[in-house]
Design a protein around this motif. Structure first.
Motif, PDB file in Angstrom:
ATOM      1  N   ALA A  96       0.837  -1.205   0.000  1.00 29.64           N
ATOM      2  CA  ALA A  96       0.000   0.000   0.000  1.00 29.64           C
ATOM      3  C   ALA A  96       0.869   1.252   0.000  1.00 29.64           C
ATOM      4  O   ALA A  96       0.385   2.345  -0.235  1.00 29.64           O
ATOM      5  CB  ALA A  96      -0.911   0.000   1.228  1.00 29.64           C
ATOM      6  N   PHE A  97       2.169   1.081   0.240  1.00 32.90           N
ATOM      7  CA  PHE A  97       3.103   2.197   0.293  1.00 32.90           C
ATOM      8  C   PHE A  97       4.099   2.101  -0.850  1.00 32.90           C
ATOM      9  O   PHE A  97       4.550   1.011  -1.199  1.00 32.90           O
ATOM     10  CB  PHE A  97       3.891   2.189   1.608  1.00 32.90           C
ATOM     11  N   LEU A  98       4.449   3.234  -1.419  1.00 29.72           N
ATOM     12  CA  LEU A  98       5.578   3.344  -2.330  1.00 29.72           C
ATOM     13  C   LEU A  98       6.628   4.198  -1.634  1.00 29.72           C
ATOM     14  O   LEU A  98       6.301   5.026  -0.778  1.00 29.72           O
ATOM     15  CB  LEU A  98       5.179   3.989  -3.651  1.00 29.72           C
ATOM     16  N   ILE A  99       7.861   3.998  -2.014  1.00 33.27           N
ATOM     17  CA  ILE A  99       8.944   4.779  -1.444  1.00 33.27           C
ATOM     18  C   ILE A  99       9.302   5.905  -2.406  1.00 33.27           C
ATOM     19  O   ILE A  99       9.718   5.659  -3.537  1.00 33.27           O
ATOM     20  CB  ILE A  99      10.189   3.907  -1.167  1.00 33.27           C
ATOM     21  N   GLU A 100       9.088   7.143  -1.958  1.00 29.81           N
ATOM     22  CA  GLU A 100       9.490   8.299  -2.752  1.00 29.81           C
ATOM     23  C   GLU A 100      10.994   8.474  -2.571  1.00 29.81           C
ATOM     24  O   GLU A 100      11.488   8.588  -1.444  1.00 29.81           O
ATOM     25  CB  GLU A 100       8.766   9.555  -2.280  1.00 29.81           C
ATOM     26  N   CYS A 101      11.723   8.464  -3.681  1.00 34.76           N
ATOM     27  CA  CYS A 101      13.175   8.587  -3.663  1.00 34.76           C
ATOM     28  C   CYS A 101      13.546   9.892  -4.352  1.00 34.76           C
ATOM     29  O   CYS A 101      13.267  10.057  -5.546  1.00 34.76           O
ATOM     30  CB  CYS A 101      13.824   7.428  -4.414  1.00 34.76           C
ATOM     31  N   ASN A 102      14.145  10.820  -3.620  1.00 35.90           N
ATOM     32  CA  ASN A 102      14.570  12.078  -4.238  1.00 35.90           C
ATOM     33  C   ASN A 102      15.962  12.435  -3.759  1.00 35.90           C
ATOM     34  O   ASN A 102      16.363  12.100  -2.654  1.00 35.90           O
ATOM     35  CB  ASN A 102      13.570  13.213  -4.014  1.00 35.90           C
ATOM     36  N   ALA A 103      16.696  13.110  -4.638  1.00 36.58           N
ATOM     37  CA  ALA A 103      18.094  13.417  -4.365  1.00 36.58           C
ATOM     38  C   ALA A 103      18.279  14.881  -4.003  1.00 36.58           C
ATOM     39  O   ALA A 103      17.606  15.753  -4.540  1.00 36.58           O
ATOM     40  CB  ALA A 103      18.947  13.077  -5.582  1.00 36.58           C
ATOM     41  N   GLU A 104      19.189  15.106  -3.083  1.00 37.76           N
ATOM     42  CA  GLU A 104      19.664  16.455  -2.788  1.00 37.76           C
ATOM     43  C   GLU A 104      20.925  16.614  -3.635  1.00 37.76           C
ATOM     44  O   GLU A 104      21.952  16.051  -3.319  1.00 37.76           O
ATOM     45  CB  GLU A 104      19.980  16.589  -1.309  1.00 37.76           C
ATOM     46  N   GLY A 105      20.817  17.336  -4.737  1.00 39.10           N
ATOM     47  CA  GLY A 105      21.917  17.380  -5.701  1.00 39.10           C
ATOM     48  C   GLY A 105      21.816  16.162  -6.596  1.00 39.10           C
ATOM     49  O   GLY A 105      20.737  15.626  -6.823  1.00 39.10           O
ATOM     50  N   GLU A 106      22.951  15.695  -7.094  1.00 38.16           N
ATOM     51  CA  GLU A 106      22.952  14.506  -7.955  1.00 38.16           C
ATOM     52  C   GLU A 106      23.129  13.262  -7.096  1.00 38.16           C
ATOM     53  O   GLU A 106      24.031  13.205  -6.262  1.00 38.16           O
ATOM     54  CB  GLU A 106      24.078  14.595  -8.971  1.00 38.16           C
ATOM     55  N   GLY A 107      22.261  12.278  -7.281  1.00 43.58           N
ATOM     56  CA  GLY A 107      22.345  11.048  -6.509  1.00 43.58           C
ATOM     57  C   GLY A 107      21.998   9.839  -7.355  1.00 43.58           C
ATOM     58  O   GLY A 107      21.471   9.972  -8.461  1.00 43.58           O
ATOM     59  N   GLU A 108      22.304   8.657  -6.831  1.00 44.58           N
ATOM     60  CA  GLU A 108      22.020   7.413  -7.541  1.00 44.58           C
ATOM     61  C   GLU A 108      21.212   6.473  -6.665  1.00 44.58           C
ATOM     62  O   GLU A 108      21.390   6.427  -5.448  1.00 44.58           O
ATOM     63  CB  GLU A 108      23.313   6.713  -7.951  1.00 44.58           C
ATOM     64  N   ILE A 109      20.349   5.719  -7.323  1.00 44.71           N
ATOM     65  CA  ILE A 109      19.599   4.656  -6.661  1.00 44.71           C
ATOM     66  C   ILE A 109      19.526   3.488  -7.628  1.00 44.71           C
ATOM     67  O   ILE A 109      19.417   3.679  -8.840  1.00 44.71           O
ATOM     68  CB  ILE A 109      18.200   5.125  -6.201  1.00 44.71           C
ATOM     69  N   SER A 110      19.635   2.266  -7.088  1.00 50.00           N
ATOM     70  CA  SER A 110      19.573   1.063  -7.912  1.00 50.00           C
ATOM     71  C   SER A 110      18.375   0.228  -7.502  1.00 50.00           C
ATOM     72  O   SER A 110      18.093   0.062  -6.316  1.00 50.00           O
ATOM     73  CB  SER A 110      20.851   0.241  -7.744  1.00 50.00           C
ATOM     74  N   LEU A 111      17.684  -0.305  -8.510  1.00 50.42           N
ATOM     75  CA  LEU A 111      16.520  -1.147  -8.299  1.00 50.42           C
ATOM     76  C   LEU A 111      16.723  -2.470  -9.023  1.00 50.42           C
ATOM     77  O   LEU A 111      17.427  -2.528 -10.032  1.00 50.42           O
ATOM     78  CB  LEU A 111      15.256  -0.477  -8.856  1.00 50.42           C
ATOM     79  N   GLY A 112      16.070  -3.529  -8.536  1.00 50.67           N
ATOM     80  CA  GLY A 112      16.150  -4.815  -9.210  1.00 50.67           C
ATOM     81  C   GLY A 112      15.154  -5.792  -8.640  1.00 50.67           C
ATOM     82  O   GLY A 112      14.599  -5.582  -7.561  1.00 50.67           O
ATOM     83  N   GLY A 113      14.926  -6.850  -9.385  1.00 44.06           N
ATOM     84  CA  GLY A 113      14.024  -7.910  -8.948  1.00 44.06           C
ATOM     85  C   GLY A 113      14.763  -8.928  -8.103  1.00 44.06           C
ATOM     86  O   GLY A 113      15.991  -8.893  -7.995  1.00 44.06           O
ATOM     87  N   GLY A 114      14.027  -9.863  -7.530  1.00 38.71           N
ATOM     88  CA  GLY A 114      14.617 -10.872  -6.668  1.00 38.71           C
ATOM     89  C   GLY A 114      14.900 -12.189  -7.357  1.00 38.71           C
ATOM     90  O   GLY A 114      15.270 -13.153  -6.702  1.00 38.71           O
ATOM     91  N   SER A 115      14.743 -12.242  -8.678  1.00 39.98           N
ATOM     92  CA  SER A 115      14.985 -13.476  -9.418  1.00 39.98           C
ATOM     93  C   SER A 115      15.638 -13.125 -10.750  1.00 39.98           C
ATOM     94  O   SER A 115      15.579 -11.974 -11.188  1.00 39.98           O
ATOM     95  CB  SER A 115      13.666 -14.217  -9.650  1.00 39.98           C
ATOM     96  N   PRO A 116      16.252 -14.109 -11.408  1.00 37.03           N
ATOM     97  CA  PRO A 116      16.828 -13.827 -12.722  1.00 37.03           C
ATOM     98  C   PRO A 116      15.760 -13.304 -13.677  1.00 37.03           C
ATOM     99  O   PRO A 116      14.620 -13.773 -13.669  1.00 37.03           O
ATOM    100  CB  PRO A 116      17.357 -15.180 -13.187  1.00 37.03           C
ATOM    101  N   GLY A 117      16.132 -12.316 -14.466  1.00 30.49           N
ATOM    102  CA  GLY A 117      15.175 -11.749 -15.407  1.00 30.49           C
ATOM    103  C   GLY A 117      15.720 -10.513 -16.074  1.00 30.49           C
ATOM    104  O   GLY A 117      16.893 -10.174 -15.947  1.00 30.49           O
ATOM    105  N   LYS A 118      14.840  -9.837 -16.772  1.00 32.64           N
ATOM    106  CA  LYS A 118      15.209  -8.658 -17.557  1.00 32.64           C
ATOM    107  C   LYS A 118      14.488  -7.429 -17.030  1.00 32.64           C
ATOM    108  O   LYS A 118      13.373  -7.508 -16.514  1.00 32.64           O
ATOM    109  CB  LYS A 118      14.840  -8.852 -19.030  1.00 32.64           C
ATOM    110  N   ILE A 119      15.127  -6.285 -17.203  1.00 39.12           N
ATOM    111  CA  ILE A 119      14.544  -5.006 -16.823  1.00 39.12           C
ATOM    112  C   ILE A 119      14.129  -4.272 -18.078  1.00 39.12           C
ATOM    113  O   ILE A 119      14.823  -4.309 -19.094  1.00 39.12           O
ATOM    114  CB  ILE A 119      15.535  -4.178 -15.988  1.00 39.12           C
ATOM    115  N   SER A 120      12.990  -3.613 -17.999  1.00 37.73           N
ATOM    116  CA  SER A 120      12.489  -2.817 -19.106  1.00 37.73           C
ATOM    117  C   SER A 120      12.092  -1.449 -18.575  1.00 37.73           C
ATOM    118  O   SER A 120      11.534  -1.332 -17.482  1.00 37.73           O
ATOM    119  CB  SER A 120      11.270  -3.502 -19.741  1.00 37.73           C
ATOM    120  N   VAL A 121      12.397  -0.417 -19.346  1.00 37.64           N
ATOM    121  CA  VAL A 121      12.007   0.945 -19.011  1.00 37.64           C
ATOM    122  C   VAL A 121      11.021   1.398 -20.073  1.00 37.64           C
ATOM    123  O   VAL A 121      11.340   1.410 -21.256  1.00 37.64           O
ATOM    124  CB  VAL A 121      13.228   1.892 -18.966  1.00 37.64           C
TER     125      VAL A 121
END
Length: 166
Positions: free
Chosen positions: A62-87
């Motif tokens: 029911a919650f999403l995590i809002e991710c915002n950077a102060e200046g330039e920042g990086e965040i990495s996301l991924g699944g928990g099993s082998p697979g492909k990412i699509s944007v």
């Protein structure tokens, strides 16, 4: 916002956020972040109680995590099993249905709509799908490979529910 997909069989999405840019991620899909990226839990991705309940019915948090950077920042996301990412960069008038387990994040949580699928529930693929309506970017992780269909106007294809971005 810049992004890079890393890896082959166990992919990771690395996003570079500029000051003031935000993404909204599934909490369980965050792999790492730079120290200047702030995380804030938002009920329904900021859409409130009813949006949160709707997302929970789809099998998401029911919650999403809002991710915002102060200046330039990086965040990495991924699944928990082998697979492909699509944007997906959905334009105005474009939409996409996905199984909740494929969702990594989005640039606009107000574009998430939950749709019931009785047929999907009957075959064990899940009773609810998440629909994303453009304009927005959607980040997905799909177990296995991704096969995309580009259908011309007036064309459609029926796909068994267990094979829709699950």
């Amino acid at each position: 916002m810049e992004y890079q997909i890393l890896g082959s069989s166990m992919q990771m999405l690395k996003l570079r956020l500029q000051g003031g840019e935000s993404i909204y991620a599934d909490a369980g899909k965050i792999i790492s972040k730079s120290s200047n990226v702030n995380l804030n839990a938002k009920l329904g991705g900021g859409g409130g109680f009813f949006k949160g309940v709707e997302m929970a019915f789809a099998g998401s948090s029911a919650f999403l995590i809002e991710c915002n950077a102060e200046g330039e920042g990086e965040i990495s996301l991924g699944g928990g099993s082998p697979g492909k990412i699509s944007v997906l960069d959905l334009k105005e008038g474009e939409s996409m249905y996905v199984d909740h387990s494929a969702f990594l994040g989005t640039t606009d949580p107000s574009k998430i709509n939950v749709k019931a699928s009785w047929r999907g529930g009957a075959i064990g693929a899940g009773m609810f799908l998440e629909r994303f309506d453009g304009p927005c970017m959607v980040f997905l992780h799909v177990s296995g490979d991704i096969i995309e269909y580009d259908l011309t106007a007036g064309k459609s294809i029926d796909i068994e529910m267990g094979h829709i971005a699950s």
